[in-house]
Design a protein around this motif. Structure first.
Motif, PDB file in Angstrom:
ATOM      1  N   ILE A  22     126.517  72.962 -24.816  1.00  0.00           N
ATOM      2  CA  ILE A  22     125.057  72.948 -24.949  1.00  0.00           C
ATOM      3  C   ILE A  22     124.619  74.009 -25.952  1.00  0.00           C
ATOM      4  CG2 ILE A  22     122.867  73.369 -23.767  1.00  0.00           C
ATOM      5  CD1 ILE A  22     124.079  72.143 -21.292  1.00  0.00           C
ATOM      6  N   PHE A  24     121.043  75.215 -28.319  1.00  0.00           N
ATOM      7  CA  PHE A  24     119.673  75.065 -28.802  1.00  0.00           C
ATOM      8  C   PHE A  24     119.113  76.444 -29.125  1.00  0.00           C
ATOM      9  CE2 PHE A  24     119.101  75.636 -24.242  1.00  0.00           C
ATOM     10  CZ  PHE A  24     117.995  76.459 -24.140  1.00  0.00           C
ATOM     11  N   GLN A  26     115.393  78.829 -29.425  1.00  0.00           N
ATOM     12  CA  GLN A  26     113.979  78.964 -29.066  1.00  0.00           C
ATOM     13  C   GLN A  26     113.340  80.075 -29.889  1.00  0.00           C
ATOM     14  OE1 GLN A  26     113.122  80.131 -24.988  1.00  0.00           O
ATOM     15  NE2 GLN A  26     111.181  79.035 -25.018  1.00  0.00           N
ATOM     16  N   ILE A  32     109.617  75.253 -24.282  1.00  0.00           N
ATOM     17  CA  ILE A  32     110.766  74.352 -24.147  1.00  0.00           C
ATOM     18  C   ILE A  32     110.809  73.821 -22.724  1.00  0.00           C
ATOM     19  CG2 ILE A  32     113.289  74.210 -24.089  1.00  0.00           C
ATOM     20  CD1 ILE A  32     113.438  76.045 -26.432  1.00  0.00           C
ATOM     21  N   ILE A  34     113.057  71.200 -20.010  1.00  0.00           N
ATOM     22  CA  ILE A  34     114.356  70.575 -19.765  1.00  0.00           C
ATOM     23  C   ILE A  34     114.180  69.555 -18.655  1.00  0.00           C
ATOM     24  CG2 ILE A  34     116.766  70.951 -19.124  1.00  0.00           C
ATOM     25  CD1 ILE A  34     116.409  73.873 -20.038  1.00  0.00           C
ATOM     26  N   LYS A  42     120.575  71.195 -14.938  1.00  0.00           N
ATOM     27  CA  LYS A  42     119.382  71.904 -15.414  1.00  0.00           C
ATOM     28  C   LYS A  42     119.285  73.319 -14.841  1.00  0.00           C
ATOM     29  CE  LYS A  42     116.494  68.931 -13.699  1.00  0.00           C
ATOM     30  NZ  LYS A  42     117.487  68.144 -12.930  1.00  0.00           N
ATOM     31  N   LEU A 200     109.470  71.513 -27.549  1.00  0.00           N
ATOM     32  CA  LEU A 200     110.841  71.022 -27.678  1.00  0.00           C
ATOM     33  C   LEU A 200     111.291  70.556 -26.304  1.00  0.00           C
ATOM     34  CD1 LEU A 200     113.498  70.693 -29.346  1.00  0.00           C
ATOM     35  CD2 LEU A 200     114.112  72.996 -28.580  1.00  0.00           C
ATOM     36  N   LEU A 202     114.491  68.942 -23.999  1.00  0.00           N
ATOM     37  CA  LEU A 202     115.924  68.685 -23.873  1.00  0.00           C
ATOM     38  C   LEU A 202     116.144  67.770 -22.681  1.00  0.00           C
ATOM     39  CD1 LEU A 202     115.731  71.512 -25.406  1.00  0.00           C
ATOM     40  CD2 LEU A 202     117.978  71.989 -24.464  1.00  0.00           C
ATOM     41  N   MET A 204     119.009  66.255 -20.181  1.00  0.00           N
ATOM     42  CA  MET A 204     120.382  66.504 -19.737  1.00  0.00           C
ATOM     43  C   MET A 204     120.903  65.377 -18.852  1.00  0.00           C
ATOM     44  SD  MET A 204     120.507  70.602 -18.947  1.00  0.00           S
ATOM     45  CE  MET A 204     122.304  70.478 -18.698  1.00  0.00           C
ATOM     46  N   VAL A 209     123.510  67.855 -23.036  1.00  0.00           N
ATOM     47  CA  VAL A 209     122.212  67.511 -23.601  1.00  0.00           C
ATOM     48  C   VAL A 209     122.394  66.228 -24.399  1.00  0.00           C
ATOM     49  CG1 VAL A 209     120.405  68.175 -25.230  1.00  0.00           C
ATOM     50  CG2 VAL A 209     121.364  69.884 -23.687  1.00  0.00           C
ATOM     51  N   GLN A 211     119.862  64.295 -25.655  1.00  0.00           N
ATOM     52  CA  GLN A 211     118.889  64.187 -26.742  1.00  0.00           C
ATOM     53  C   GLN A 211     117.965  65.391 -26.670  1.00  0.00           C
ATOM     54  OE1 GLN A 211     116.635  60.521 -26.869  1.00  0.00           O
ATOM     55  NE2 GLN A 211     115.811  60.915 -28.907  1.00  0.00           N
ATOM     56  N   GLN A 212     117.597  65.928 -27.815  1.00  0.00           N
ATOM     57  CA  GLN A 212     116.604  66.989 -27.864  1.00  0.00           C
ATOM     58  C   GLN A 212     115.726  66.796 -29.085  1.00  0.00           C
ATOM     59  OE1 GLN A 212     117.789  71.106 -29.236  1.00  0.00           O
ATOM     60  NE2 GLN A 212     119.847  70.367 -28.735  1.00  0.00           N
TER      61      GLN A 212
END
Length: 320
Positions: A22, A24, A26, A32, A34, A42, A200, A202, A204, A209, A211-212
């Protein structure tokens, strides 16, 4: 320098991955969110970001420095990161003001602004057993905020709240960023809680992940049916039913993208078999042969049992 970086984070329980590769980034004050099914990882990811779970591989960098796990420090957790669990607790037989004062690390007088933001100023003289569940959650949030964190992790903050307390908490979370300057990451199952808030998103599944991106992109252009279903009702239409579309594909449309039109303009025709009223709009189930579609319409446009003619957007089609 990024505010927060999660880099190839992995965590296993036995031979099973809980988190897998994972990554990403920030930015300061970036929202963000999730989302994912139960057991998708998560909460584990949130705890790893906060230094409460040890990663087996990868790392979390907060303000340029590595966040150490519980095996690396005497007391787990990062002092600049606060984690609000969905299983928060308050000490019994204490005044609310006492519970908050024990945690307060702010300069004299600044805690009052936190209490105001969290909508709990009127609760300070009550005992912890004299407040409701929604009020307890806002008190628990304030108890974290008076420790002066730069990053706030909110794990399912809206679960088990009625609409009134959920609405209050949504306003509080908006103000946490705008008035207190605290950056937030939020986990939720309900798309209505995250689509309008997140910058943004995310998604899971099974520790990954899948797709984000911007919520608008994921809502209208999901990579698969799993992502599509998490973010709301959707329709898949075989393109063989619609002239002018590529053969062998399935057109993806949300209920609000289908339009009830005149017979002359319709590209699909079916019968309205069910109408569900939601106050300001209705969702109509339309059976087109063996295909069942859901269409969102203004109230009263369609009658149950009547014929319905549907139009589709003229461009920007998305296929699954």
């Amino acid at each position: 320098m990024s505010f927060l970086q999660v880099v190839a984070a992995e965590q296993k329980q036995g031979e099973q991955y809980v988190l897998q590769d994972i990554s990403f980034t920030q930015l300061p004050l970036q929202h963000i969110a999730i989302a994912g099914e139960t057991g998708s990882g998560k909460s584990t990811l949130m705890k790893a970001i906060g230094g409460l779970v040890q990663l087996d591989a990868g790392q979390v960098l907060f303000e340029g420095n590595k966040v150490k796990g519980p095996l690396d420090v005497l007391i787990p957790g990062h002092p600049g990161i606060a984690y609000l669990s969905q299983h928060f607790e308050l000490r019994h037989n204490y005044y609310v003001e006492e519970v908050l004062s024990y945690a307060d690390k702010l300069p004299v007088g600044e805690a009052e602004k936190v209490y105001e933001v969290c909508r709990i100023s009127h609760l300070l003289q009550r005992r912890t057993e004299q407040v409701s569940g929604g009020e307890k959650q806002r008190i628990a949030l304030a108890r974290l905020l008076v420790t002066n964190p730069r990053l706030l992790l909110l794990d399912e903050p809206y679960s088990n709240l009625d609409m009134i307390h959920k609405g209050i908490l949504k306003s509080v979370i908006a103000d946490v960023s705008e008035r207190l300057g605290t950056t937030c990451i939020l986990v939720s199952h309900d798309p209505l809680d995250i689509l309008s808030w997140a910058e943004l998103l995310l998604i899971m599944r099974a520790g990954k992940v899948v797709q984000q991106g911007a919520p608008q992109v994921l809502y209208h252009q999901p990579v698969d049916e799993y992502v599509a279903a998490l973010l709301g009702i959707y329709n898949l239409i075989d393109t063989a039913l619609i002239a002018g579309l590529p053969a062998g594909k399935r057109l993806f449309l949300r209920p609000e993208q289908l339009r009830v039109v005149s017979k002359a303009k319709g590209v699909l025709a079916g019968k309205a078999t069910r109408i569900t009223w939601y106050g300001s709009y209705e969702e109509v189930q339309v059976n087109v042969g063996e295909l069942s579609l859901v269409v969102r319409t203004p109230v009263g446009v369609v009658k149950r049992g009547g014929m319905v003619y549907l139009g589709i957007p003229g461009e920007d089609h998305w296929f699954l």
